[in-house]
Scaffold this active site. Structure first.
Site, PDB file in Angstrom:
ATOM      1  N   ALA A  41       0.893  -1.317  -0.339  1.00 23.76           N
ATOM      2  CA  ALA A  41      -0.070   0.193  -0.204  1.00 23.76           C
ATOM      3  C   ALA A  41       0.821   1.367  -0.007  1.00 23.76           C
ATOM      4  O   ALA A  41       0.288   2.654  -0.554  1.00 23.76           O
ATOM      5  CB  ALA A  41      -1.111  -0.060   1.088  1.00 23.76           C
ATOM      6  N   CYS A  73       4.033  -0.493 -12.568  1.00 28.32           N
ATOM      7  CA  CYS A  73       4.734   0.829 -13.360  1.00 28.32           C
ATOM      8  C   CYS A  73       5.996   0.707 -14.112  1.00 28.32           C
ATOM      9  O   CYS A  73       6.636   0.872 -14.225  1.00 28.32           O
ATOM     10  CB  CYS A  73       4.889   1.811 -12.860  1.00 28.32           C
ATOM     11  SG  CYS A  73       5.922   2.061 -11.381  1.00 28.32           S
ATOM     12  N   ARG A  75       7.882   3.665   4.959  1.00 32.14           N
ATOM     13  CA  ARG A  75       7.328   3.792   4.364  1.00 32.14           C
ATOM     14  C   ARG A  75       5.267   4.162   4.493  1.00 32.14           C
ATOM     15  O   ARG A  75       5.154   4.878   4.239  1.00 32.14           O
ATOM     16  CB  ARG A  75       6.965   2.611   3.405  1.00 32.14           C
ATOM     17  CG  ARG A  75       7.712   3.537   2.257  1.00 32.14           C
ATOM     18  CD  ARG A  75       8.861   1.826   1.246  1.00 32.14           C
ATOM     19  NE  ARG A  75       7.454   2.115   0.488  1.00 32.14           N
ATOM     20  CZ  ARG A  75       7.896   2.187  -1.219  1.00 32.14           C
ATOM     21  NH1 ARG A  75       8.126   3.294  -1.281  1.00 32.14           N
ATOM     22  NH2 ARG A  75       6.157   2.103  -1.921  1.00 32.14           N
TER      23      ARG A  75
END
Lengths: 296, 156
Positions: A107, A225, A135
Site C-alpha cells: 500500500a 509501472c 514507508r
C-alpha cells in the site's frame, strides 16, 4: 543485459518505438471531500489552472501553477492528491466497491489506498499492508491529510501468511516493480534484465499468496509501472496457468496486453489487460483477475 | 479518552460525533474506529480508522482530523481572511487584522480553532488577548500552536 539500446530493442519487439517523454503532472480530486467544480474553482483562485483528464472521472492535468501543487491549502486539507494519471486507473477497475472488504497488499505510500477509500466513500474496511514500516509513516500522513476513516494499516510482508485469516472481496496488487524511464531519468543506467527477473519472481510470490485470500466472486487488480513483459504479460500468463485465475475484460485507457512476447505465445486473454506506453502519463500495466469460472 | 474530552472542552465543542467505546489507544496514540473496522481491528495495527491525536508527557496533541470534527461540532473558532489563512498554514501567528469573524468568545489563554473562508479547519492556536477586545490590527491575536502545514514539515 542492460543499457538503453537493449531495452529500446525490447520495446520495439513489443510494438512501440521509443521516444523520450515527459509525463504531465496530474491530480485526483478526493470526491468525498469536495465536488470537482468547486475544487477547480478554488485552485484557480490559488493560481493553479487545470484541465480535465478525458479518461478519468476525478483526474485533472495541472496546466500551469504559480505555486507548488503539493503545498496549497487545498492539498494540505486533503481535497486532492497528486497522482500520475495512469496510476489513477487501477482502483477504478473494481466493480461495486462500496461496503466490500478490500486488501491493498503493497500500500505505501498510499495514493491508491486513499483513492480506494474515496471510491468506497469511506464505507467497508480496507486492510492496507506494506513490508516497510518506514514507508507506512508516509501512508499514515496521507490518510490523515485526506480524512480517511475506513483503513487499517499493518506492517506485513504480503508474501507471508496474513493473520487473522480473512478473505477479501477485492485485492489490489500494485506490486513493487522495476519502474520505467518516464518517471526516472537514470532508469536505463540503473536497471538490468536481472533486476527485472528478480522483481518478476517477487511479483509471482505476491500473486500466489494473495489468491489464497480472495473471497468467492472476488476480484484482483494487478498493476505495475514497469514496461517489462516479465513483470506484466508473462506474469499474468503464469497466473492464468498456475493459479486457476482468469483475466477479465476491462475498459480503460491503454493498448491490449501483448500476447506474443519475443516469440512466446501467451494465453489470448492477456489481450484483456492494458499496457500504457509512456506519453502524457508514465508507463503502466494493469490487469483484472478473478477465479476461473469454468472450473478447469 | 479523557484527554480527548478535555481538549474538546477547551475549545467549547458541544459534543463529539463519535462514541467513546469506539476509541482505541495504542502507545499513546488514539484512533476512533468505525463500525466496519471495529470487529476486525483491536491491536497490532500501525494506523486505523480516524486518528485523533497522541498523548505524550502529560500533554495531548490533537490530530487535524479531530480538530476538523470539533469545528463541525461548533467549537470556538476564528475565521481568517485569505492572506491570514495562508500565513497561518506557513506557521505564522494570527493578527487581529486577519480575523474575519469570531465564533463564540475567547479569553486570553483559550484554545481556538482556526478556519479559512470556506469553513475548513486549518489548525488551532491560543488566544494572546481577549479576542472580543478592540486591539490594534497589527497586534498578535492568536498564537499558532498547530497548523496543516505540518504535513509538509513532517516529510522533511
Amino acid at each position: 543485459m542492460s543499457g538503453k539500446a537493449f531495452f529500446e530493442n525490447r520495446y520495439a519487439k513489443l510494438g512501440w518505438v521509443f521516444e523520450d517523454v515527459r509525463p504531465r503532472q496530474a491530480i485526483r480530486i478526493n470526491r468525498t471531500r469536495i465536488a470537482n467544480c468547486d475544487l477547480v474553482e478554488r485552485l484557480a483562485i490559488a493560481g493553479v489552472t487545470t484541465e480535465k483528464i478525458p479518461f478519468l472521472e476525478y483526474g485533472y492535468w495541472v496546466e500551469s501553477s504559480k505555486v507548488s501543487v503539493g503545498a496549497t491549502a487545498e492539498y494540505l486539507l486533503g481535497l486532492y492528491s497528486i497522482q500520475d494519471a495512469a496510476a489513477q486507473i487501477p482502483a477504478t477497475l473494481f466493480t461495486d466497491l462500496k461496503k466490500k472488504l478490500v486488501w491493498d497488499t503493497c500500500a505505501a505510500p498510499g495514493g491508491k489506498t486513499v483513492q480506494l477509500s474515496d471510491l468506497m466513500e469511506n464505507s467497508g474496511p480496507i486492510f492496507a499492508t506494506d513490508v516497510s514500516k518506514r514507508r507506512l509513516f508516509a501512508l499514515s500522513n496521507h490518510l490523515e491529510r485526506c480524512h480517511v476513516s475506513n483503513v487499517a494499516v499493518f506492517v506485513h510482508d504480503a508474501t507471508k501468511p496474513l493473520c487473522p485469516k480473512l478473505t477479501f472481496d477485492r485485492i489490489l496488487l500494485d506490486v513493487p516493480c522495476s519502474g520505467n524511464f518516464a518517471s526516472d531519468k537514470s532508469w536505463f543506467s540503473r536497471r538490468t534484465e536481472k533486476d527485472v527477473r528478480r522483481n518478476a519472481e517477487l511479483q509471482r510470490a505476491l500473486l500466489a499468496k494473495s489468491v489464497g485470500y480472495l473471497a468467492e466472486g472476488g476480484e484482483i487488480v494487478y498493476s505495475t509501472c514497469s514496461l517489462e513483459p516479465e513483470e506484466d504479460e508473462l506474469n499474468m500468463d503464469w497466473a492464468v496457468r498456475h493459479l486457476n485465475l482468469e483475466i477479465q475484460e476491462i475498459d480503460c485507457k491503454g493498448e491490449p496486453g501483448v500476447s506474443n512476447v519475443f516469440g512466446q505465445r501467451l494465453d489470448t486473454s492477456i489481450e484483456n489487460s492494458r499496457r500504457i506506453w509512456p506519453a502524457e502519463t508514465q508507463g503502466f500495466f494493469v490487469c483484472k483477475l478473478g477465479r476461473r469460472r469454468d472450473g478447469s | 479518552m479523557k484527554v480527548i474530552l478535555e481538549f474538546a472542552q477547551s475549545v467549547h465543542a458541544s459534543e463529539l460525533s463519535f462514541k467513546a467505546d469506539h476509541v482505541v489507544e495504542d502507545g499513546g496514540r488514539y484512533f476512533v474506529l468505525g463500525k466496519q473496522l471495529l470487529p476486525l481491528v483491536q491491536k497490532g495495527f500501525f494506523y486505523a480508522g480516524t486518528y485523533l491525536g497522541k498523548a505524550k508527557d502529560g500533554k495531548f496533541f490533537p490530530s487535524f482530523n479531530l480538530l476538523a470534527l470539533l469545528a463541525e461540532s461548533g467549537g470556538r473558532s476564528v475565521v481568517l481572511n485569505r492572506k491570514a489563512a495562508w500565513l497561518f498554514i506557513c506557521g505564522r501567528d494570527i493578527l487581529f487584522a486577519g480575523i474575519a469573524a469570531l465564533r463564540g468568545s475567547a479569553k486570553k489563554g483559550d484554545n481556538v480553532l482556526v478556519l479559512n473562508e470556506f469553513g475548513d479547519c486549518l489548525g488551532f492556536g491560543r488566544a494572546v488577548e481577549d479576542l472580543q477586545s478592540k486591539a490594534e490590527a497589527k497586534e498578535i491575536a492568536v498564537k499558532n500552536v498547530s497548523d496543516i502545514g505540518d504535513f509538509l514539515r513532517r516529510e522533511r
